[in-house]
Motif scaffolding. Sequence first.
Motif, PDB file in Angstrom:
ATOM      1  N   HIS A  19     -15.099 -42.441 -59.798  1.00  0.00           N
ATOM      2  CA  HIS A  19     -14.593 -42.598 -58.432  1.00  0.00           C
ATOM      3  C   HIS A  19     -14.213 -44.048 -58.088  1.00  0.00           C
ATOM      4  O   HIS A  19     -14.723 -44.602 -57.116  1.00  0.00           O
ATOM      5  CB  HIS A  19     -15.601 -42.089 -57.391  1.00  0.00           C
ATOM      6  CG  HIS A  19     -15.842 -40.625 -57.427  1.00  0.00           C
ATOM      7  ND1 HIS A  19     -14.831 -39.709 -57.300  1.00  0.00           N
ATOM      8  CD2 HIS A  19     -16.985 -39.916 -57.578  1.00  0.00           C
ATOM      9  CE1 HIS A  19     -15.333 -38.493 -57.372  1.00  0.00           C
ATOM     10  NE2 HIS A  19     -16.637 -38.593 -57.552  1.00  0.00           N
ATOM     11  N   PRO A  20     -13.312 -44.658 -58.838  1.00  0.00           N
ATOM     12  CA  PRO A  20     -12.949 -46.052 -58.534  1.00  0.00           C
ATOM     13  C   PRO A  20     -12.256 -46.239 -57.185  1.00  0.00           C
ATOM     14  O   PRO A  20     -12.189 -47.349 -56.683  1.00  0.00           O
ATOM     15  CB  PRO A  20     -12.029 -46.442 -59.696  1.00  0.00           C
ATOM     16  CG  PRO A  20     -11.471 -45.143 -60.176  1.00  0.00           C
ATOM     17  CD  PRO A  20     -12.568 -44.125 -59.960  1.00  0.00           C
ATOM     18  N   VAL A  86     -14.257 -52.218 -66.745  1.00  0.00           N
ATOM     19  CA  VAL A  86     -14.659 -50.824 -66.557  1.00  0.00           C
ATOM     20  C   VAL A  86     -13.459 -49.926 -66.860  1.00  0.00           C
ATOM     21  O   VAL A  86     -12.321 -50.257 -66.532  1.00  0.00           O
ATOM     22  CB  VAL A  86     -15.145 -50.607 -65.100  1.00  0.00           C
ATOM     23  CG1 VAL A  86     -15.392 -49.142 -64.808  1.00  0.00           C
ATOM     24  CG2 VAL A  86     -16.387 -51.438 -64.833  1.00  0.00           C
ATOM     25  N   LEU A  87     -13.724 -48.806 -67.496  1.00  0.00           N
ATOM     26  CA  LEU A  87     -12.685 -47.815 -67.766  1.00  0.00           C
ATOM     27  C   LEU A  87     -12.710 -46.801 -66.628  1.00  0.00           C
ATOM     28  O   LEU A  87     -13.613 -45.975 -66.547  1.00  0.00           O
ATOM     29  CB  LEU A  87     -12.955 -47.130 -69.106  1.00  0.00           C
ATOM     30  CG  LEU A  87     -11.932 -46.133 -69.587  1.00  0.00           C
ATOM     31  CD1 LEU A  87     -10.582 -46.789 -69.794  1.00  0.00           C
ATOM     32  CD2 LEU A  87     -12.410 -45.490 -70.872  1.00  0.00           C
ATOM     33  N   PRO A  88     -11.755 -46.878 -65.681  1.00  0.00           N
ATOM     34  CA  PRO A  88     -11.815 -46.013 -64.497  1.00  0.00           C
ATOM     35  C   PRO A  88     -11.434 -44.568 -64.788  1.00  0.00           C
ATOM     36  O   PRO A  88     -10.501 -44.295 -65.528  1.00  0.00           O
ATOM     37  CB  PRO A  88     -10.812 -46.652 -63.540  1.00  0.00           C
ATOM     38  CG  PRO A  88      -9.859 -47.390 -64.408  1.00  0.00           C
ATOM     39  CD  PRO A  88     -10.618 -47.789 -65.647  1.00  0.00           C
ATOM     40  N   ILE A  89     -12.194 -43.663 -64.190  1.00  0.00           N
ATOM     41  CA  ILE A  89     -11.866 -42.240 -64.221  1.00  0.00           C
ATOM     42  C   ILE A  89     -11.315 -41.921 -62.834  1.00  0.00           C
ATOM     43  O   ILE A  89     -12.046 -41.961 -61.849  1.00  0.00           O
ATOM     44  CB  ILE A  89     -13.107 -41.370 -64.503  1.00  0.00           C
ATOM     45  CG1 ILE A  89     -13.704 -41.728 -65.848  1.00  0.00           C
ATOM     46  CG2 ILE A  89     -12.749 -39.894 -64.419  1.00  0.00           C
ATOM     47  CD1 ILE A  89     -15.008 -41.024 -66.141  1.00  0.00           C
ATOM     48  N   VAL A  90     -10.031 -41.643 -62.773  1.00  0.00           N
ATOM     49  CA  VAL A  90      -9.375 -41.451 -61.487  1.00  0.00           C
ATOM     50  C   VAL A  90      -8.963 -39.993 -61.330  1.00  0.00           C
ATOM     51  O   VAL A  90      -8.235 -39.459 -62.155  1.00  0.00           O
ATOM     52  CB  VAL A  90      -8.120 -42.359 -61.375  1.00  0.00           C
ATOM     53  CG1 VAL A  90      -7.492 -42.238 -60.007  1.00  0.00           C
ATOM     54  CG2 VAL A  90      -8.472 -43.802 -61.685  1.00  0.00           C
ATOM     55  N   GLU A 100       1.461 -42.923 -58.582  1.00  0.00           N
ATOM     56  CA  GLU A 100       0.945 -44.108 -57.891  1.00  0.00           C
ATOM     57  C   GLU A 100      -0.095 -44.816 -58.749  1.00  0.00           C
ATOM     58  O   GLU A 100      -0.075 -46.040 -58.882  1.00  0.00           O
ATOM     59  CB  GLU A 100       0.330 -43.721 -56.549  1.00  0.00           C
ATOM     60  CG  GLU A 100      -0.294 -44.909 -55.825  1.00  0.00           C
ATOM     61  CD  GLU A 100      -1.016 -44.534 -54.543  1.00  0.00           C
ATOM     62  OE1 GLU A 100      -1.539 -45.449 -53.904  1.00  0.00           O
ATOM     63  OE2 GLU A 100      -1.068 -43.333 -54.194  1.00  0.00           O
ATOM     64  N   ASN A 101      -0.995 -44.049 -59.351  1.00  0.00           N
ATOM     65  CA  ASN A 101      -2.056 -44.642 -60.150  1.00  0.00           C
ATOM     66  C   ASN A 101      -1.528 -45.396 -61.363  1.00  0.00           C
ATOM     67  O   ASN A 101      -2.136 -46.380 -61.793  1.00  0.00           O
ATOM     68  CB  ASN A 101      -3.063 -43.573 -60.576  1.00  0.00           C
ATOM     69  CG  ASN A 101      -3.853 -43.040 -59.405  1.00  0.00           C
ATOM     70  OD1 ASN A 101      -3.882 -43.632 -58.331  1.00  0.00           O
ATOM     71  ND2 ASN A 101      -4.486 -41.899 -59.596  1.00  0.00           N
TER      72      ASN A 101
END
Length: 134
Positions: A19-20, A86-90, A100-101
């Motif tokens: 949840h970044p 950090v490896l973001p999980i979006v 957008e991401n």
Amino acid sequence: SVETKVACDLLGVRILGYHPVAKGALTGAYQLERPDTLPESPSKRYRMRWYLKRNEPLVDALQDVGTKRGKTMAQVAINWSICKGVLPIVGVKDLAQTEENFGAIGWSLTGDEVKMLDEASDRSCEFERGFVLE
């Protein structure tokens, strides 16, 4: 925690950022002054109001950086995670959010921007006293 991040760095372990964008709270989609933007579910609405009140410094900082960079708040939040190692999980709801991401990659925040966001995050209090609104 900082200790966990240091230990992971020493061991070469990447942290996954769950949840970044804080379930949308760090995207600008939800606004306290506009109740129509808040979730419909009473429990989700309550938590979102609580989260937004407690994290105004971070929301404001993300908006400031995004405006200066021509990026969305979500793009800045995701890039901040990446800059922190950090490896973001979006999670996404649709193709537009996916596109957008992708705007979060191919550039990096400056050291000063990361520091500003870190300081704003320190002034925010995500889990200080549970979900209690005043």
